[in-house]
Write a protein that holds these residues in place. Structure first.
Motif, PDB file in Angstrom:
ATOM      1  N   UNK A  59       0.814  -1.207   0.000  1.00 23.87           N
ATOM      2  CA  UNK A  59       0.000   0.000   0.000  1.00 23.87           C
ATOM      3  C   UNK A  59       0.848   1.257   0.000  1.00 23.87           C
ATOM      4  N   UNK A  60       0.483   2.201   0.862  1.00 23.77           N
ATOM      5  CA  UNK A  60       1.236   3.463   0.920  1.00 23.77           C
ATOM      6  C   UNK A  60       2.688   3.223   1.331  1.00 23.77           C
ATOM      7  N   UNK A  61       2.901   2.242   2.204  1.00 22.59           N
ATOM      8  CA  UNK A  61       4.273   1.909   2.584  1.00 22.59           C
ATOM      9  C   UNK A  61       5.065   1.425   1.373  1.00 22.59           C
ATOM     10  N   UNK A  62       4.361   0.793   0.445  1.00 16.55           N
ATOM     11  CA  UNK A  62       5.020   0.341  -0.782  1.00 16.55           C
ATOM     12  C   UNK A  62       5.500   1.502  -1.635  1.00 16.55           C
ATOM     13  N   UNK A 150       5.339   7.103  17.670  1.00 12.95           N
ATOM     14  CA  UNK A 150       3.954   7.271  17.213  1.00 12.95           C
ATOM     15  C   UNK A 150       3.558   8.742  17.284  1.00 12.95           C
ATOM     16  N   UNK A 151       3.111   9.277  16.134  1.00 16.86           N
ATOM     17  CA  UNK A 151       2.700  10.682  16.072  1.00 16.86           C
ATOM     18  C   UNK A 151       1.312  10.862  15.472  1.00 16.86           C
ATOM     19  N   UNK A 152       0.579   9.763  15.303  1.00 21.34           N
ATOM     20  CA  UNK A 152      -0.748   9.874  14.706  1.00 21.34           C
ATOM     21  C   UNK A 152      -0.681  10.212  13.226  1.00 21.34           C
ATOM     22  N   UNK A 158     -10.267  10.771   8.989  1.00 16.45           N
ATOM     23  CA  UNK A 158      -9.923   9.684   8.068  1.00 16.45           C
ATOM     24  C   UNK A 158      -8.410   9.512   8.164  1.00 16.45           C
ATOM     25  N   UNK A 159      -7.945   8.657   9.065  1.00 15.83           N
ATOM     26  CA  UNK A 159      -6.508   8.565   9.358  1.00 15.83           C
ATOM     27  C   UNK A 159      -5.698   7.882   8.251  1.00 15.83           C
ATOM     28  N   UNK A 160      -5.748   8.484   7.065  1.00 16.24           N
ATOM     29  CA  UNK A 160      -4.942   7.960   5.961  1.00 16.24           C
ATOM     30  C   UNK A 160      -3.467   8.197   6.260  1.00 16.24           C
TER      31      UNK A 160
END
Length: 325
Positions: A59-62, A150-152, A158-160
């Motif tokens: 996904x986004x990590x990719x 962790x910083x949110x 919508x925590x995209x």
């Protein structure tokens, strides 16, 4: 249809950018604290890798993984992206014993990474895990676990992935720059693997594009003006270097001829009409330096010299042909 007001758009943009900036400050502080040891361990693993760095994420990590792989490859560390889902269907063959894997997962529980992690453990390939969860499967499987603070995310509604992907990207850049420093990777090395485009052209050296031989006309100071003009026409650059004792002492250009055009000029010598002590450049100087000098002095060519001896000439046309502006 919802219509966002200019004020609301700007406010949302500023809030997002400021939140990401704060998260990067937090990450920088963590590098001097809890992340210091694993970061140094990860950098050493990458520096000692004999094969390639395999970067992966879903996904986004990719998307972040692809960028990190590209940055590593462009700065002297052979790297490639392998999609974790495709890896389970044959692409695991791209990972061999001499490689190192950098796997990215916010949760550390990305299911598609499991086969890759198992494969790496089976063939003893070191794993650098980049995650936000210290107790995750990825952190546990990693040779060096980079657990980010962790910083949110930028939006609670919508925590995209926004802040988290920015932090991962920054940490990947930090690893790449650490390797640049460790290996003494220079602008010359960078230019060698970036030959295309304006950036690659600007990193070339004068010697890479300078003209030599008949394209680099040189004349004696005692040569007659008509003979000097003939040499200039053969060279095709509208100029000739004037050399005495092997050293460049002057230059004759089309402009010199026009400015000094009189009936008597044709009975004179090259020495009489040359411009003495012309601006020159070293053949190993970056092309960017050559164009800077030409722009500053409002000239169209430079002789390249070593110990005062001309070894070539670079013309503005050569710079334009090389893609430098």
């Amino acid at each position: 249809m919802s219509i966002i007001t200019p004020a609301a758009a700007v406010a949302a943009g500023q809030d997002t950018i400021r939140a990401e900036a704060r998260s990067l400050d937090t990450l920088a502080e963590a590098l001097a604290g809890e992340l210091k040891e694993p970061f140094v361990h990860a950098a050493r693993l990458l520096a000692e890798t004999k094969g390639r760095v395999i970067v992966s994420g879903m996904g986004k990590s990719g998307h972040i993984a692809r960028k990190i792989a590209a940055t590593l490859a462009s700065t002297g560390t052979p790297a490639q992206f392998v999609h974790p889902a495709e890896a389970s269907h044959g692409d695991l063959g791209m990972i061999v014993e001499s490689d190192c894997v950098l796997a990215i997962s916010r949760s550390g529980e990305t299911r598609e990474l499991s086969d890759m992690l198992y494969h790496c453990r089976r063939i003893h390939v070191p794993i650098i895990g980049m995650t936000f969860k210290a107790g995750s499967s990825l952190a546990a499987a990693s040779t060096a676990a980079l657990v980010l603070p962790e910083c949110g995310e930028a939006s609670e509604d919508a925590p995209a992935p926004t802040i988290s992907t920015t932090m991962c990207l920054a940490l990947g850049d930090a690893l790449a720059v650490a390797l640049i420093k460790a290996r003494g990777f220079t602008a010359e090395h960078f230019g060698a693997i970036h030959p295309g485009g304006k950036l690659g052209a600007a990193l070339k050296r004068v010697r890479d594009i300078m003209r030599v031989g008949q394209s680099d006309p040189l004349v004696s100071p005692e040569l007659s003006v008509p003979e000097a003009m003939q040499a200039m026409s053969v060279g095709g650059i509208g100029a000739a270097g004037v050399v005495e004792g092997g050293k460049l002492i002057g230059i004759i250009t089309d402009g010199d001829l026009r400015r000094k055009l009189t009936p008597e000029m044709f009975a004179r010598r090259a020495r009489d009409i040359m411009t003495a002590n012309p601006k020159t450049i070293a053949p190993d100087a970056p092309i960017a330096d050559a164009i800077a000098i030409m722009n500053e002095k409002r000239i169209t060519l430079l002789f390249a010299v070593e110990d005062g001896r001309p070894v070539g000439v670079v013309h503005m046309h050569d710079l334009l042909a090389a893609g430098v502006r």
